[in-house]
Design a protein around this motif. Structure first.
Motif, PDB file in Angstrom:
ATOM      1  N   LYS A 179     -38.121  28.339  68.003  1.00  0.00           N
ATOM      2  CA  LYS A 179     -38.291  29.384  69.001  1.00  0.00           C
ATOM      3  C   LYS A 179     -38.012  29.203  70.545  1.00  0.00           C
ATOM      4  N   HIS A 180     -38.076  27.886  70.739  1.00  0.00           N
ATOM      5  CA  HIS A 180     -37.582  27.592  72.002  1.00  0.00           C
ATOM      6  C   HIS A 180     -36.173  27.501  72.211  1.00  0.00           C
ATOM      7  N   GLU A 181     -35.410  27.745  71.223  1.00  0.00           N
ATOM      8  CA  GLU A 181     -33.869  27.806  71.387  1.00  0.00           C
ATOM      9  C   GLU A 181     -33.457  29.043  71.931  1.00  0.00           C
ATOM     10  N   GLY A 182     -34.133  29.955  71.974  1.00  0.00           N
ATOM     11  CA  GLY A 182     -33.596  31.170  72.592  1.00  0.00           C
ATOM     12  C   GLY A 182     -33.348  31.361  73.980  1.00  0.00           C
ATOM     13  N   GLY A 183     -31.922  31.783  74.327  1.00  0.00           N
ATOM     14  CA  GLY A 183     -31.488  31.813  75.791  1.00  0.00           C
ATOM     15  C   GLY A 183     -30.009  31.406  75.908  1.00  0.00           C
ATOM     16  N   THR A 184     -29.716  31.194  76.946  1.00  0.00           N
ATOM     17  CA  THR A 184     -28.271  31.013  77.261  1.00  0.00           C
ATOM     18  C   THR A 184     -27.655  29.541  77.246  1.00  0.00           C
ATOM     19  N   THR A 205     -24.862  32.907  73.692  1.00  0.00           N
ATOM     20  CA  THR A 205     -26.512  33.335  73.618  1.00  0.00           C
ATOM     21  C   THR A 205     -27.080  33.084  72.293  1.00  0.00           C
ATOM     22  N   VAL A 206     -28.455  32.892  72.429  1.00  0.00           N
ATOM     23  CA  VAL A 206     -29.214  32.474  71.082  1.00  0.00           C
ATOM     24  C   VAL A 206     -30.460  33.435  71.247  1.00  0.00           C
ATOM     25  N   ALA A 207     -30.833  34.311  70.341  1.00  0.00           N
ATOM     26  CA  ALA A 207     -32.021  34.947  70.115  1.00  0.00           C
ATOM     27  C   ALA A 207     -32.635  34.303  68.994  1.00  0.00           C
ATOM     28  N   VAL A 208     -34.246  34.086  69.140  1.00  0.00           N
ATOM     29  CA  VAL A 208     -34.834  33.700  68.013  1.00  0.00           C
ATOM     30  C   VAL A 208     -35.760  34.801  67.564  1.00  0.00           C
ATOM     31  N   LEU A 209     -36.025  35.259  66.486  1.00  0.00           N
ATOM     32  CA  LEU A 209     -36.706  36.167  66.404  1.00  0.00           C
ATOM     33  C   LEU A 209     -37.722  35.820  64.798  1.00  0.00           C
ATOM     34  N   LEU A 297     -38.197  35.819  81.130  1.00  0.00           N
ATOM     35  CA  LEU A 297     -37.135  36.081  80.810  1.00  0.00           C
ATOM     36  C   LEU A 297     -36.672  36.372  79.748  1.00  0.00           C
ATOM     37  N   ALA A 298     -35.835  37.506  79.343  1.00  0.00           N
ATOM     38  CA  ALA A 298     -35.263  38.014  77.744  1.00  0.00           C
ATOM     39  C   ALA A 298     -34.559  36.749  77.420  1.00  0.00           C
ATOM     40  N   GLN A 299     -34.806  36.671  76.193  1.00  0.00           N
ATOM     41  CA  GLN A 299     -34.059  35.460  75.377  1.00  0.00           C
ATOM     42  C   GLN A 299     -32.643  35.434  75.527  1.00  0.00           C
ATOM     43  N   PHE A 300     -32.096  36.575  75.659  1.00  0.00           N
ATOM     44  CA  PHE A 300     -30.591  36.402  75.812  1.00  0.00           C
ATOM     45  C   PHE A 300     -30.033  36.348  77.268  1.00  0.00           C
ATOM     46  N   GLY A 301     -30.723  36.654  78.147  1.00  0.00           N
ATOM     47  CA  GLY A 301     -30.260  36.573  79.542  1.00  0.00           C
ATOM     48  C   GLY A 301     -29.113  37.426  79.650  1.00  0.00           C
ATOM     49  N   SER A 302     -28.366  37.119  80.779  1.00  0.00           N
ATOM     50  CA  SER A 302     -27.071  37.906  81.021  1.00  0.00           C
ATOM     51  C   SER A 302     -25.976  37.350  80.218  1.00  0.00           C
ATOM     52  N   GLY A 303     -25.914  36.116  79.778  1.00  0.00           N
ATOM     53  CA  GLY A 303     -24.854  35.468  79.161  1.00  0.00           C
ATOM     54  C   GLY A 303     -23.837  34.997  80.061  1.00  0.00           C
ATOM     55  N   ASP A 304     -23.943  34.951  81.169  1.00  0.00           N
ATOM     56  CA  ASP A 304     -22.821  34.651  82.261  1.00  0.00           C
ATOM     57  C   ASP A 304     -23.241  32.998  82.516  1.00  0.00           C
ATOM     58  N   ARG A 305     -22.233  32.532  83.172  1.00  0.00           N
ATOM     59  CA  ARG A 305     -22.162  31.057  83.289  1.00  0.00           C
ATOM     60  C   ARG A 305     -23.458  30.425  84.093  1.00  0.00           C
ATOM     61  N   ALA A 347     -42.419  21.903  72.927  1.00  0.00           N
ATOM     62  CA  ALA A 347     -43.625  22.094  72.211  1.00  0.00           C
ATOM     63  C   ALA A 347     -44.862  21.697  73.131  1.00  0.00           C
ATOM     64  N   ALA A 348     -44.672  20.512  73.681  1.00  0.00           N
ATOM     65  CA  ALA A 348     -45.647  20.025  74.573  1.00  0.00           C
ATOM     66  C   ALA A 348     -45.836  20.768  75.846  1.00  0.00           C
ATOM     67  N   LYS A 349     -44.634  21.291  76.389  1.00  0.00           N
ATOM     68  CA  LYS A 349     -44.757  22.019  77.598  1.00  0.00           C
ATOM     69  C   LYS A 349     -45.254  23.270  77.197  1.00  0.00           C
ATOM     70  N   GLU A 350     -45.191  24.048  76.044  1.00  0.00           N
ATOM     71  CA  GLU A 350     -45.908  25.346  75.696  1.00  0.00           C
ATOM     72  C   GLU A 350     -47.446  25.182  75.477  1.00  0.00           C
ATOM     73  N   ARG A 351     -47.620  23.899  74.773  1.00  0.00           N
ATOM     74  CA  ARG A 351     -49.139  23.558  74.538  1.00  0.00           C
ATOM     75  C   ARG A 351     -49.750  23.367  76.156  1.00  0.00           C
ATOM     76  N   ALA A 352     -49.223  22.662  76.991  1.00  0.00           N
ATOM     77  CA  ALA A 352     -49.761  22.559  78.284  1.00  0.00           C
ATOM     78  C   ALA A 352     -50.071  24.018  79.009  1.00  0.00           C
ATOM     79  N   GLU A 353     -49.040  24.692  79.037  1.00  0.00           N
ATOM     80  CA  GLU A 353     -49.022  26.022  79.420  1.00  0.00           C
ATOM     81  C   GLU A 353     -50.380  26.975  78.850  1.00  0.00           C
ATOM     82  N   ARG A 354     -50.468  26.806  77.534  1.00  0.00           N
ATOM     83  CA  ARG A 354     -51.496  27.758  76.946  1.00  0.00           C
ATOM     84  C   ARG A 354     -52.690  27.142  77.275  1.00  0.00           C
TER      85      ARG A 354
END
Length: 364
Positions: A179-184, A205-209, A297-305, A347-354
């Protein structure tokens, strides 16, 4: 002690025992689909059930020790019972936090299968080649984890790689892994077509559904516009002579899904509906997060550099994940599927935020 955790622990243990009994009943082997469902839920619940049993046992030990305190016949015996109760209480408190992390604050989609949508971004042919590299990386990582993967739809580029490729990955906890692979994703390297040896920057760009079940996302057939056409390969050449490719438009949202990888129209329609359900589920999840004030931020983002979550620098052989500030110098190994270091850090960052959100009383 948190009554919510106590109640959940009791329910978890009871449910796990029910599943264990069902799996031990020989009759279940007559229904392989049911057996697979029960075995999967049983496996998914194991850690939570084990934590819950240890937690409830610690609560019992604490209660029993406290009940013995008034019966003590000496100061030493009384102190012994008091310390026993304290120690059991400390264990129960620690286990309560672990249960909260495992069963309450955990992402409810973590156990789902996943659909990855990889698209070439900025950079023309080089972006398409990089999209192909990302697909190979994820396929190899899935193989390392023992997950199954297959291409649901693809639009190959003439130079190699893909304009777009959609992949399904099946396995216990697949969404939690990917799930954390989503983005540019940004790549810096010298393209094969570059005669001057200059480094170019391109993106994919990668979206993870999380894959949605039919019961989770109901689709009204009247909301769909379905078109069929002939499948085509790179450069527009015809792949077959029948109208097997399918395009589905979801009229209420405007979402469009095309699928042409399968040989039959029915199979392509089924694949397209699976992708559509997952996109609708992801859309609902995003809207819910926004309503709760957790704008992301939306997973795809703008796709620019300039927009990026991770940079792959070939001349220096390094990869940097900008969300956790992690840089490694084993680019070839990571592209070969060794993604664990990034997965664990994210995953550790997500756990800490939760946990921080939970401690602050925010929705997790």
């Amino acid at each position: 002690m948190d009554e919510q955790v106590v109640k959940l622990a009791k329910e978890t243990v009871a449910r796990y025992r029910e599943l264990t009994e069902e799996l031990s009943d020989p009759a279940i082997f007559n229904d392989q689909r049911r057996y697979a469902e029960v075995a999967r839920e049983h496996s998914r619940m194991r850690r939570g059930a084990e934590l819950s049993e240890r937690f409830l046992a610690a609560l019992r030990e604490e209660r029993e020790a406290r009940e013995l305190i008034p019966t003590a016949e000496s100061a030493e015996e009384r102190e012994f019972f008091v310390e026993e109760a304290r120690e059991a209480g400390r264990r129960a408190a620690k286990l309560s936090e672990e249960i909260r992390s495992e069963l309450i604050d955990r992402d409810p989609n973590d156990d789902k299968d996943v659909i990855l949508e990889i698209r070439a971004g900025a950079g023309g042919d080089e972006a398409a080649l990089f999209a192909g590299d990302l697909y190979e990386m994820y396929a190899r990582y899935a193989d390392r984890l023992g997950f199954r993967h297959r291409v649901l739809d693809a639009s190959p580029a003439e130079v190699g790689g893909y304009k777009e490729i959609i992949v399904e990955i099946e396995g216990d906890g697949a969404y939690s892994v990917f799930k954390h692979e989503g983005g540019t994703h940004r790549v810096q390297r010298v393209p094969k077509t570059e005669s001057q040896g200059r480094i170019h920057t391109s993106t994919a760009t990668v979206a993870v559904l999380p894959e949605a079940e039919e019961v989770e996302v109901e689709i009204n057939p009247n909301d769909l516009e379905i078109d069929v056409y002939r499948s085509s390969g790179p450069g527009g050449q015809s792949v077959n002579t029948t109208d097997s490719a399918v395009r589905i438009t979801h009229k209420p949202t405007g979402l469009v899904v095309t699928c042409q990888n399968e040989k039959s129209q029915l199979q392509n329609k089924e694949q397209a509906l699976r992708i559509l359900r997952s996109r609708l589920l992801e859309r609902e999840m995003r809207e819910r997060r926004e309503r709760e004030g957790q704008m992301r931020l939306a997973q795809f983002g703008s796709g620019d550099r300039s927009a990026k979550i991770r940079t792959y620098n070939f001349p220096q052989g390094r990869i940097t994940d900008h969300r956790v500030g992690l840089t490694v110098h084993n680019l070839e190994a990571v592209l070969g599927g060794e993604l664990e270091e990034f997965t664990k850090a994210l995953a550790a960052k997500e756990r800490a935020e939760r946990l921080a959100a939970s401690a602050a009383g925010s929705p997790g």
